[in-house]
Write an enzyme that holds these catalytic residues in place. Structure first.
Site, PDB file in Angstrom:
ATOM      1  N   ARG A 198       0.722  -1.235  -0.104  1.00  0.00           N
ATOM      2  CA  ARG A 198      -0.116   0.074  -0.030  1.00  0.00           C
ATOM      3  C   ARG A 198       0.932   1.292   0.057  1.00  0.00           C
ATOM      4  NH1 ARG A 198      -5.417   1.256   2.035  1.00  0.00           N
ATOM      5  NH2 ARG A 198      -5.449   3.468   2.872  1.00  0.00           N
ATOM      6  N   HIS A 204      -7.119   0.724  -6.820  1.00  0.00           N
ATOM      7  CA  HIS A 204      -7.163   0.192  -5.515  1.00  0.00           C
ATOM      8  C   HIS A 204      -8.260  -1.073  -5.646  1.00  0.00           C
ATOM      9  CE1 HIS A 204      -8.161  -0.108  -1.392  1.00  0.00           C
ATOM     10  NE2 HIS A 204      -8.419   1.126  -0.806  1.00  0.00           N
ATOM     11  N   GLN A 223     -10.263  -3.333  -2.647  1.00  0.00           N
ATOM     12  CA  GLN A 223     -11.719  -2.468  -2.528  1.00  0.00           C
ATOM     13  C   GLN A 223     -12.626  -2.964  -3.363  1.00  0.00           C
ATOM     14  OE1 GLN A 223     -11.994   0.053   0.081  1.00  0.00           O
ATOM     15  NE2 GLN A 223     -14.301  -0.412  -0.474  1.00  0.00           N
ATOM     16  N   ASP A 277     -15.920   9.387  -2.804  1.00  0.00           N
ATOM     17  CA  ASP A 277     -14.982   9.425  -1.921  1.00  0.00           C
ATOM     18  C   ASP A 277     -14.290  10.665  -1.455  1.00  0.00           C
ATOM     19  OD1 ASP A 277     -12.611   8.186  -0.714  1.00  0.00           O
ATOM     20  OD2 ASP A 277     -11.415   7.869  -2.865  1.00  0.00           O
ATOM     21  N   CYS A 308     -16.081   4.399   0.408  1.00  0.00           N
ATOM     22  CA  CYS A 308     -15.063   3.394   0.934  1.00  0.00           C
ATOM     23  C   CYS A 308     -14.419   3.934   2.231  1.00  0.00           C
ATOM     24  CB  CYS A 308     -13.900   3.252  -0.146  1.00  0.00           C
ATOM     25  SG  CYS A 308     -12.970   4.895  -0.338  1.00  0.00           S
ATOM     26  N   ARG A 312     -14.235  -5.684   3.317  1.00  0.00           N
ATOM     27  CA  ARG A 312     -12.782  -5.733   3.087  1.00  0.00           C
ATOM     28  C   ARG A 312     -12.077  -6.969   3.515  1.00  0.00           C
ATOM     29  NH1 ARG A 312      -9.842  -1.471   1.959  1.00  0.00           N
ATOM     30  NH2 ARG A 312      -8.577  -2.935   0.828  1.00  0.00           N
TER      31      ARG A 312
END
Length: 326
Positions: A105, A132, A135, A225, A266, A311
């Site tokens: 990440r 991502h 996700q 987001d 998210c 997740r």
């Protein structure tokens, strides 16, 4: 798909493979809810590289790895030499000789691609500035839980349309055949190469890129987001003023014309003043809510936190899928 079954961007997997991952995620969730042990990868070792801070991704990889019976090692920013005193390629070779899988990440998509090319073990993209992918499995898993099927759904993303979430939702929706709309100011719409990639892998549905908020009509899902991504250097006031008309609020919900529309985010979300950053923004600019109002956030919080929990289940599926045949 890479020879090591890495997952560094959405197009690493076909529509059928993404659907398999979604179904596998639902299976692992059922095992977890029923309290059934599923330590199928006992004795494996994975490394978690985090150049960016994280709540859900770190927690999800850690718990998922432990549930599968694996040993999990966290490597935070400043704890290893990645890209500083040791090249990404050299680091990949070292870690690949010691671990069975690597999560990354960070900022650079090129770095996670290099890790995947040279580690010799599966590498999973926990987020970069461009994509991502992990996700996405959680998001579309959530949609399948809520709607029963992904077929015919219209997903509308509103806000900053050229960040990693918009990129990933656009391409993943295209692969899975959903109708996808990205509604954003012209200056914040997806790059042409991202749109071209989505069209190249499109299996159905329609792709719409626009700044017209009337296009939310018919949405089954509204998605947003944060307006400034981690590490992004922008004039925050200018960004807020540009995107404030694209806030998900009750008025925008009503424009969908769909009483059954749901809202996803998210996380983290700036919907109140209960964070340090949220308070700082309010003190400096006078905005108590940004990309989503607290009213809407609370109304759809059950879906948003269902998405957050997923997740872990979806990352478990991703890691198992990559490692089951090694």
């Amino acid at each position: 798909m890479s020879p090591t079954t890495s997952f560094v961007k959405e197009i690493d997997f076909s529509k059928a493979e993404l659907e398999e991952l979604i179904d596998l995620s639902l299976h692992f969730k059922a095992l977890k809810k029923d309290g059934l042990v599923h330590n199928y990868l006992q004795g494996y070792n994975i490394a978690l590289i985090f150049e960016k801070s994280s709540t859900r991704t770190r927690s999800a990889f850690t718990v998922a790895g432990q549930d599968l019976g694996m040993n999990v090692t966290y490597l935070g920013a400043g704890e290893i030499q990645l890209g500083k005193k040791e090249s990404v390629v050299d680091t990949a070779k070292v870690l690949g000789s010691m671990f069975d899988g690597i999560e990354y990440r960070g900022f650079s998509q090129e770095d996670v691609e290099l890790l995947a090319q040279h580690a010799g073990v599966p590498v999973w993209n926990g987020l970069t500035d461009t994509w991502h992918p992990t996700q996405m499995i959680a998001d579309f898993m959530t949609l399948k839980e809520v709607f029963g099927s992904l077929e015919g759904l219209t997903l509308v993303y509103v806000g900053d349309g050229r960040n990693n979430m918009a990129n990933s939702l656009l391409v993943t929706s295209a692969i899975l055949g959903l109708h996808i709309k990205i509604i954003a100011p012209e200056s914040l719409q997806p790059e042409e190469e991202i749109v071209a990639l989505a069209k190249q892998h499109q299996t159905g549905g329609e792709i719409t890129i626009t700044d017209d908020l009337a296009q939310v009509a018919g949405a089954d899902i509204l998605y947003t987001d944060v307006w400034v991504s981690m590490g992004e250097a922008v004039n925050f006031k200018e960004r807020i003023d540009l995107l404030l008309p694209y806030q998900i609020n009750q008025g925008l919900l009503e424009k969908t014309g769909n009483p059954d529309v749901i809202v996803l985010h998210c996380l983290p979300a700036f919907h109140d003043l209960n964070t340090q950053i949220g308070r700082e923004i309010y003190d400096q600019y006078g905005y108590a809510e940004l990309e989503i109002t607290d009213e809407v956030f609370q109304k759809y919080s059950s879906y948003i936190f269902q998405e957050a929990e997923n997740r872990m289940h979806s990352i478990k599926a991703i890691m198992y899928y990559s490692l089951k045949n090694r």
